[in-house]
Design a protein around this motif. Structure first.
Motif, PDB file in Angstrom:
ATOM      1  N   LEU A 143       0.475  -1.439   0.060  1.00 29.47           N
ATOM      2  CA  LEU A 143       0.218  -0.086   0.011  1.00 29.47           C
ATOM      3  C   LEU A 143       1.642   1.296  -0.004  1.00 29.47           C
ATOM      4  O   LEU A 143       2.121   1.416   0.643  1.00 29.47           O
ATOM      5  CB  LEU A 143      -0.608   0.055   0.801  1.00 29.47           C
ATOM      6  N   GLU A 144      -0.269   2.264  -0.506  1.00 24.00           N
ATOM      7  CA  GLU A 144       0.832   3.418  -0.187  1.00 24.00           C
ATOM      8  C   GLU A 144       0.952   4.386   0.944  1.00 24.00           C
ATOM      9  O   GLU A 144      -0.062   4.277   1.269  1.00 24.00           O
ATOM     10  CB  GLU A 144       0.463   4.634  -2.240  1.00 24.00           C
ATOM     11  N   ASP A 145       1.949   4.758   1.368  1.00 20.04           N
ATOM     12  CA  ASP A 145       2.317   5.795   2.443  1.00 20.04           C
ATOM     13  C   ASP A 145       1.836   6.645   2.323  1.00 20.04           C
ATOM     14  O   ASP A 145       2.959   7.668   1.320  1.00 20.04           O
ATOM     15  CB  ASP A 145       3.401   6.266   3.177  1.00 20.04           C
ATOM     16  N   LEU A 146      -0.007   7.188   2.826  1.00 22.74           N
ATOM     17  CA  LEU A 146      -0.581   8.450   2.240  1.00 22.74           C
ATOM     18  C   LEU A 146      -0.369   9.619   2.940  1.00 22.74           C
ATOM     19  O   LEU A 146      -1.328  10.587   2.515  1.00 22.74           O
ATOM     20  CB  LEU A 146      -0.984   8.496   1.147  1.00 22.74           C
ATOM     21  N   LYS A 183      -3.942  -8.835   9.043  1.00 20.13           N
ATOM     22  CA  LYS A 183      -3.333  -9.596   9.674  1.00 20.13           C
ATOM     23  C   LYS A 183      -4.115 -10.161  10.112  1.00 20.13           C
ATOM     24  O   LYS A 183      -4.002 -11.501  10.665  1.00 20.13           O
ATOM     25  CB  LYS A 183      -3.385  -8.345  11.761  1.00 20.13           C
ATOM     26  N   ARG A 184      -5.685 -10.528  10.184  1.00 21.15           N
ATOM     27  CA  ARG A 184      -6.249 -11.720  10.589  1.00 21.15           C
ATOM     28  C   ARG A 184      -6.037 -12.634   9.840  1.00 21.15           C
ATOM     29  O   ARG A 184      -6.417 -14.082  10.574  1.00 21.15           O
ATOM     30  CB  ARG A 184      -7.860 -10.685  10.753  1.00 21.15           C
ATOM     31  N   VAL A 217      -7.691  -2.531   5.467  1.00 21.71           N
ATOM     32  CA  VAL A 217      -6.803  -3.091   4.552  1.00 21.71           C
ATOM     33  C   VAL A 217      -5.525  -4.221   5.446  1.00 21.71           C
ATOM     34  O   VAL A 217      -5.581  -5.040   6.099  1.00 21.71           O
ATOM     35  CB  VAL A 217      -6.781  -3.181   3.300  1.00 21.71           C
ATOM     36  N   GLU A 218      -5.516  -2.829   6.649  1.00 23.83           N
ATOM     37  CA  GLU A 218      -4.565  -3.540   7.533  1.00 23.83           C
ATOM     38  C   GLU A 218      -4.687  -4.167   8.447  1.00 23.83           C
ATOM     39  O   GLU A 218      -4.346  -5.523   8.591  1.00 23.83           O
ATOM     40  CB  GLU A 218      -3.808  -2.354   8.140  1.00 23.83           C
ATOM     41  N   VAL A 259       2.402  -4.670   3.651  1.00 30.05           N
ATOM     42  CA  VAL A 259       3.562  -3.294   3.345  1.00 30.05           C
ATOM     43  C   VAL A 259       3.582  -1.904   2.834  1.00 30.05           C
ATOM     44  O   VAL A 259       2.974  -1.850   2.150  1.00 30.05           O
ATOM     45  CB  VAL A 259       5.144  -3.486   2.669  1.00 30.05           C
ATOM     46  N   TYR A 260       4.152  -1.020   3.926  1.00 34.82           N
ATOM     47  CA  TYR A 260       3.562   0.478   3.002  1.00 34.82           C
ATOM     48  C   TYR A 260       5.237   1.420   2.173  1.00 34.82           C
ATOM     49  O   TYR A 260       5.880   0.728   2.822  1.00 34.82           O
ATOM     50  CB  TYR A 260       3.438   1.398   4.309  1.00 34.82           C
TER      51      TYR A 260
END
Length: 385
Positions: free
Chosen positions: A274-277, A311-312, A306-307, A318-319
């Motif tokens: 994912l993008e870290d925005l 995890k579940r 999404v995060e 990763v970002y």
């Protein structure tokens, strides 16, 4: 991993009055504690307790309720300091920041009040709770939730629960402590490009179009303007009835999109990039007519959905840095601002690659995610004997 679930309380008339009076009393007390903390400059819980605990007990609060009021106030000031430090309230000289730091924090009359197991007990089989109020202990207060939520409460409820009132209806927000699944070693990564025109585009070909959501937002905005301009009692009543409708609809769409992304990654044994925005709203400069769309963009909520779903499911996530993902060619790596012909079209000036701009960005994010995962893994080189 901690998540929350919401259950609806269905109290009788007398029970509802006691719950409402309790929320008003504890939040009025929290406002007084906030003034003391602000004037005496004692935001720490232990110090604040010395100045306020006796008065809270005199106001009719129980020992645990008084402790929770003090802790709630301290947590609010901690959150305010964190927001000021992170620049979420503007620059040091901005009016919003100065106004927030220049006066005590105020709690709404119906704001959430935390309850621990001493003040609140659950009877899952009977579908009731026993809860402390300023009028005494209320027993057999009925609650309603889905069968899945009830199962989660039985198996994973742990810690505090918050009592809130929303539009005359009472809810308990319970904390669930769910064990995380051990992440697997991914065979690759699914790059996810987040946007406004398209909510999410993945490197596997999935595209969640934002046309329907944007149309819904415009319709809600136009209706709010119309009702606010009318200003009659019926218009205000309808505005209250429709409040948070857009937020609920957006959250539902984000749940659907995030579930599709995580399910695809889990099925293919891949990770998610994912993008870290963070801070994008303060970095981007747009025309006035475009600002509503930018500030309505719920990319953070989608990323958080999404995060926690990843995890579940044990899906690695990763970002990555979003810099130049929309200008770089995913085929040859050439970076040029002119590569982005328009919102939907990417045409590389070096190799001539032509594709949808969001697809190109998702492939760049996938490649960055793979590099980030490789750099962050533990070394597999055997130790020197």
């Amino acid at each position: 991993m901690k998540i929350v679930t919401q259950v609806k309380l269905m109290p009788e008339a007398g029970q509802a009055a006691a719950l409402r009076s309790t929320l008003r009393t504890v939040n009025e007390a929290a406002c007084w504690v906030s003034v003391v903390a602000f004037e005496r400059r004692v935001p720490r819980e232990y110090e604040l307790r010395k100045h306020t605990y006796g008065e809270l007990k005199a106001r009719g609060l129980g020992a645990q309720a008084a402790q929770h009021v003090i802790k709630k106030t301290c947590d609010a000031y901690t959150a305010l300091k964190a927001n000021l430090r992170a620049g979420n309230l503007g620059k040091p000289s901005s009016k919003r920041r100065l106004r927030a730091a220049a006066k005590p924090i105020v709690f709404r009359p119906e704001a959430a009040q935390p309850y621990d197991d001493r003040c609140l007990s659950w009877q899952y089989d009977a579908g009731t709770v026993s809860i402390w109020t300023t009028a005494g202990r209320l027993r057999n207060v009925r609650f309603a939730c889905s069968p899945d939520a009830l199962k989660m409460l039985r198996e994973h409820r742990k810690g505090e629960s918050d009592l809130i009132e929303r539009d005359g209806v009472f809810y308990l927000i319970a904390v669930l402590d769910i064990p995380e699944t051990e992440p697997y070693e991914p065979s690759g990564f699914v790059g996810v490009d987040l946007g406004i025109a398209n909510i999410a585009t993945t490197s596997t070909g999935y595209r969640a179009a934002g046309r329907g959501l944007n149309r819904h937002r415009k319709r809600q905005l136009a209706l709010r303007k119309k009702l606010q301009a009318k200003g009659t009692k019926s218009a205000k009543r309808l505005l209250k009835k429709r409040s948070r409708k857009e937020a609920r609809h957006t959250a539902n769409v984000n749940h659907i999109v995030s579930k599709a992304i995580v399910t695809t990654a889990e099925r293919t044994g891949s990770g998610i990039a994912l993008e870290d925005l963070t801070g994008i709203r303060s970095r981007v400069r747009l025309r006035k007519d475009q600002r509503t769309s930018l500030h309505s963009w719920s990319f953070h909520q989608l990323a958080s959905f999404v995060e926690y779903k990843a995890k579940r499911a044990g899906v690695p996530l990763v970002y990555v840095d979003p810099a130049y993902t929309s200008r770089q060619c995913s085929e040859c790596g050439h970076i040029d601002r002119c590569n982005r012909v328009d919102q939907a079209t990417f045409a590389c000036r070096a190799c001539g690659t032509l594709m949808h701009a969001d697809d190109n960005a998702s492939h760049n994010i996938r490649r960055k995610g793979e590099a980030e995962w490789t750099a962050g893994r533990e070394s597999r080189v055997p130790a020197t004997p």
